[in-house]
Scaffold this motif. Structure first.
Motif, short mmCIF file in Angstrom:
data_model
loop_
_atom_site.label_atom_id
_atom_site.label_comp_id
_atom_site.label_asym_id
_atom_site.label_seq_id
_atom_site.Cartn_x
_atom_site.Cartn_y
_atom_site.Cartn_z
N ARG A 298 38.24 43.10 35.60
CA ARG A 298 37.35 42.54 36.59
C ARG A 298 36.06 41.90 36.13
O ARG A 298 35.18 41.45 36.62
N SER A 299 36.25 41.79 34.54
CA SER A 299 35.21 40.75 33.90
C SER A 299 35.83 39.49 33.65
O SER A 299 35.26 38.82 32.59
N ASN A 300 37.14 39.23 34.05
CA ASN A 300 37.70 38.16 33.59
C ASN A 300 38.13 37.99 32.40
O ASN A 300 38.25 36.85 31.47
N THR A 301 38.28 39.15 31.77
CA THR A 301 38.84 39.16 30.23
C THR A 301 40.06 39.66 30.15
O THR A 301 40.61 40.74 30.67
N TRP A 302 41.01 39.08 29.26
CA TRP A 302 42.41 39.42 28.82
C TRP A 302 42.15 40.74 28.25
O TRP A 302 41.58 40.96 27.25
N ASP A 418 41.83 44.73 40.25
CA ASP A 418 40.56 44.24 39.69
C ASP A 418 40.17 43.06 39.34
O ASP A 418 39.11 42.43 39.70
#
Lengths: 429, 418
Positions: A298-302, A418
């Motif tokens: 949900r923080s746009n991190t892979w 998320d």
């Protein structure tokens, strides 16, 4: 926070401290998914409430909502996120919906919607939302979600329609075929050395050229799934040998090099790729590859959620569990079965992690919106890693269950939601 | 891309790529020199500097480096780990730190261990032990510039702390005690109510909760810890190492027994117990090369039977999270997963709050899951014991904890992992 519905018209009730904190205007725009309306703000000392007419118009449900206030003039109730699960509403059966409940494993707020393509109507949709009180999906008229995880193939027209409604907030934006994966990623110099050379098969001379160059090659359908019609091809004196798995059995076809047209019975021009064979590590003579479960959070991190080893049946050229393969968690398998030291297992895991995240970042940079990928990796005896293929069409998360890791399975499902929340404006950062 | 650095008699730096300027500052940690630049593509992975730079920048030959080109040229990574007060003791224990260097080949540059007495505050240099994979004994004792990134594992006085904070990216930059931590988090996460020790507060807390802990404000390792239980007629007190409770007729009598100056009173929440052992969870939260907080590891600690806390070192033991909640307590995996996510959520909130008061990238948070599965944040350990995970015989977990710190340092100082 539950939104109380009260008998009034055209208004939303907000506590004064919220109005002051966000410096709200007297009139505000309310967004619930893609449905919007204007409302007069009234003060309340109690909980948040909305008038009945607006609740009906915005299709608000009795669930807890989070809210975001944008520029003192808009309140977004959410998250309102969706899973485009089927083409037809009739396919959203009770049995299917009960399987979809796993996406709600970490549900906290808002609407988690499961819907079909045929029931989309402008800014709303007839579908099912997760009712936390009953812990199951319930049918309703719903707002169109602000972000969508799509599990089905879409025509260009259908994609354009989705894009028209929610912009780029849907994933995976593209189901990449095997040849596209090669073409896209081999542009990146650092990745190129880790991707087997691949061509699109047009005629038998392509095959002979590849086999002369690499000795062992694979032919795979560009859109194939579950290891079907995968051929391991080698050249012997005067003939070529095709090894493949069919109906649970290992089979071999021998083709005389002077009867090259027989190849067409197996490998269709334009529908197959030919891929350089890499001498990968095996376990007791059995092939293996690694399924890396990648999701965004949900923080746009892979994130690499976990690595599952897929071990082929004896003599099989494919490792898929559906073709009789077995699944194990990476660390356990490499330490206990392969006899790797902990330190080498760790180093290999880190190498795979960095490699997979690099692949995902490259796809991001190319403009794709991906949120959930199954990346298949091969490892050679020098511990070099190779990209075998990328599954972008709703990769099967049950591979984690095959490897006896239920938490990994839930993690995967929860992360998909998320990332949906992130895309709908309810993520971190 | 990594480069070998060589030196010659010329006055300019020779680079294998073209850049937009004929002169730039070249940085290696805190040292920098302005140098004229030329390029020669035949050099490929080699960079040639004027000999004088070797001394001025304290660059180590034979290692490979990454180069960042911007307004200046940055050579690195250059990462220091401050692990001891004295170089002499560090020298004897170098092998204990080898796990920090496992991922070295993924970024190269200089990573070194140093002690507080190795810092030359006037010259802005550090003498310590850098990792050299090409040498037989792994570590080379030498002087380096102040690194871009410092991770500290020891206490510093205010001047030392400020010096490093002003001249490097200092992580674990700030020490806070239990009281400061409580005040930081109390309104944002679920944490047991805590008050400063005095009679009035003790009376209040016991009336309110019946059971409280007394903990030293700046104590660590759970050493200075007492439990008080109020019953109808008396007050019961038990220290961590006591076999049984001592009873007191009045609070005054109890307070006279020990000097509880600088203690805190904390509501005693009831942790899940197994075989009458208290449990708590050590949650290792770290930033890695994503630069974001992540849960690296969870270890369930079970204290001694009938003990007041979960200290596992004496007569207790540790379990993996799933082993405890799924195998031992028999909870379904859906429930276990939700507990795990809830813990992760609360710990991330704590970490984000810590980010508001200092630079942190590695913290061990103590969490209690109570009998109703509520999550309680107990405290945060800035210099937590990385070896705790080894009690579970999980070496990979241990390498991961060490590796994440270095990956964070590399990325935070602008360099890449590959």
């Amino acid at each position: 926070m539950k939104l109380k519905i009260i008998q009034d018209k055209g208004c939303i009730y907000l506590p004064e401290e919220i109005q002051e904190k966000y410096n709200l205007n007297k009139e505000i725009k309310i967004c619930h998914g893609k449905l919007t309306s204007r409302a007069i703000i009234k003060s309340t000392k109690e909980e948040l409430a909305i008038s009945q007419d607006l609740a009906d118009l915005l299709k608000i449900k009795e669930v807890d909502y989070d809210f975001k206030i944008i520029n003192s003039e808009m309140i977004i109730l959410g998250p309102v996120v969706g899973i485009l699960a089927k083409r037809n509403f009739s396919a959203l059966t009770l049995k299917f919906l009960s399987r979809m409940e796993r996406f709600a494993i970490n549900y906290t707020k808002g609407l988690l919607i499961v819907f079909s393509l045929d029931k989309i109507k402008d800014s709303s949709v007839r579908g099912y939302y997760f009712n936390p009180e009953k812990s199951k999906f319930e049918e309703a008229e719903l707002p169109f979600p602000l972000s969508v995880y799509r599990r089905i193939g879409l025509s260009l027209f259908e994609k354009n329609m989705l894009q028209y409604i929610i912009g780029k907030s849907y994933f995976n934006s593209h189901f990449l075929n095997k040849y596209e994966v090669y073409k896209l990623l081999s542009q990146f110099e650092d990745l190129k050395a880790h991707i087997p050379y691949t061509i699109l098969y047009k005629n038998p001379s392509d095959l002979f050229e590849m086999i002369d160059k690499f000795k062992i090659i694979y032919a795979k359908p560009i859109l194939g799934l579950q290891g079907r019609k995968v051929y391991k091809i080698s050249k012997e004196e005067g003939y070529i040998k095709l090894r493949f798995r069919e109906e649970g059995l290992n089979k071999t076809a021998i083709i005389n090099i002077h009867q090259a047209d027989v190849i067409d019975e197996y490998i269709k021009s334009g529908n197959f790729i030919l891929q350089q064979g890499i001498d990968l590590i095996e376990y007791e003579g059995r092939s293996l590859d690694l399924r890396c479960i990648m999701t965004k959070d949900r923080s746009n991190t892979w994130i690499l959620n976990g690595i599952v080893v897929r071990l082929a049946p004896q003599g099989s050229v494919v490792t898929n569990v559906s073709s009789g393969g077995e699944a194990y968690m990476f660390e356990d398998f490499f330490i206990n079965n392969m006899g790797f030291l902990d330190v080498y297992t760790f180093l290999l895991k880190e190498k795979i992690d960095i490699f997979c995240r690099r692949i995902c970042d490259c796809l991001d940079n190319l403009g794709y919106n991906m949120g959930y990928l199954g990346i298949d990796i091969g490892v050679d005896k020098y511990h070099n890693v190779f990209l075998i293929e990328i599954n972008s069409r709703d990769p099967d998360a049950t591979i984690a269950l095959d490897a006896q890791n239920t938490l990994l399975y839930y993690d995967t499902k929860a992360n998909i939601v998320d990332y949906l929340n992130y895309l709908s404006g309810f993520g971190d950062g | 891309m990594i480069y070998r650095i060589e030196f010659n008699e010329d006055r300019y730096a020779l680079l294998p790529f073209k850049i937009d300027s004929i002169e730039k500052n070249i940085y290696f940690g805190s040292k920098n020199v302005k140098v004229k630049l030329r390029w020669d593509e035949k050099l490929k992975n080699k960079i040639i500097f004027p000999k004088s730079l070797k001394e001025e920048l304290l660059i180590k030959e034979k290692l490979l480096y990454q180069i960042i080109i911007g307004d200046s040229i940055k050579i690195g990574p250059l990462i220091g780990i401050l692990v001891d007060k004295r170089t002499e003791t560090l020298k004897d224990n170098l092998d204990d730190y080898i796990s920090y260097f496992l991922l070295y080949s993924r970024f190269h540059g200089v990573v070194f261990l140093f002690a507080l007495d190795g810092i030359d505050f006037k010259k802005g240099t550090v003498t310590g032990f850098y990792f050299n994979p090409f040498s037989d004994n792994n570590f080379i004792y030498d002087t380096l510039p102040l690194p871009y990134f410092v991770f500290r594992r020891i206490g510093l006085n205010e001047n030392q702390r400020k010096y490093l904070l002003n001249n490097t990216l200092l992580y674990n930059s700030y020490y806070f005690d239990k009281w400061e931590f409580y005040n930081l988090i109390k309104d944002k996460v679920n944490t047991p109510e805590t008050k400063m020790y005095n009679k009035e507060n003790l009376q209040f807390m016991l009336n309110q909760y019946k059971e409280v802990f007394l903990k030293k404000q700046n104590g660590s390792m759970g050493i200075d810890i007492y439990k008080i239980i109020k019953s109808q007629e008396e007050y019961m007190l038990k220290g961590k190492f006591d076999k049984s409770y001592s009873a007191y007729k009045s609070l005054d009598d109890l307070m006279k027994t020990l000097n509880f100056k600088n203690y805190l009173i904390q509501r005693a929440v009831k942790p899940i117990k197994d075989e009458n052992r208290c449990s708590d969870i050590r949650v290792v939260m770290q930033k890695d090369d994503t630069l974001k907080w992540k849960l690296t590891y969870m270890i369930v600690c079970l204290g001694k039977r009938d003990g007041i806390c979960s200290n596992y070192q004496r007569f207790g033991y540790t379990l993996k999270f799933e082993e405890f909640f799924a195998d031992k307590l028999g909870l379904g995996y859906d429930k276990v997963f939700r507990i795990k996510k809830a813990i992760e959520e609360e710990c991330k909130k704590v970490c984000n709050l810590m980010d508001t008061i200092g630079n942190f990238c590695d913290v061990g948070i103590d969490v209690i899951v109570d009998e109703d599965y509520n999550i309680w944040i107990i405290e945060a350990n800035k210099r937590h014991d990385h070896r705790m995970v080894l009690s579970l015989n999980d070496k990979i977990g241990y390498y991961q904890i060490k590796g994440n710190l270095i990956k964070f340092g590399v990325k935070k100082s602008g360099f890449e992992l590959f």
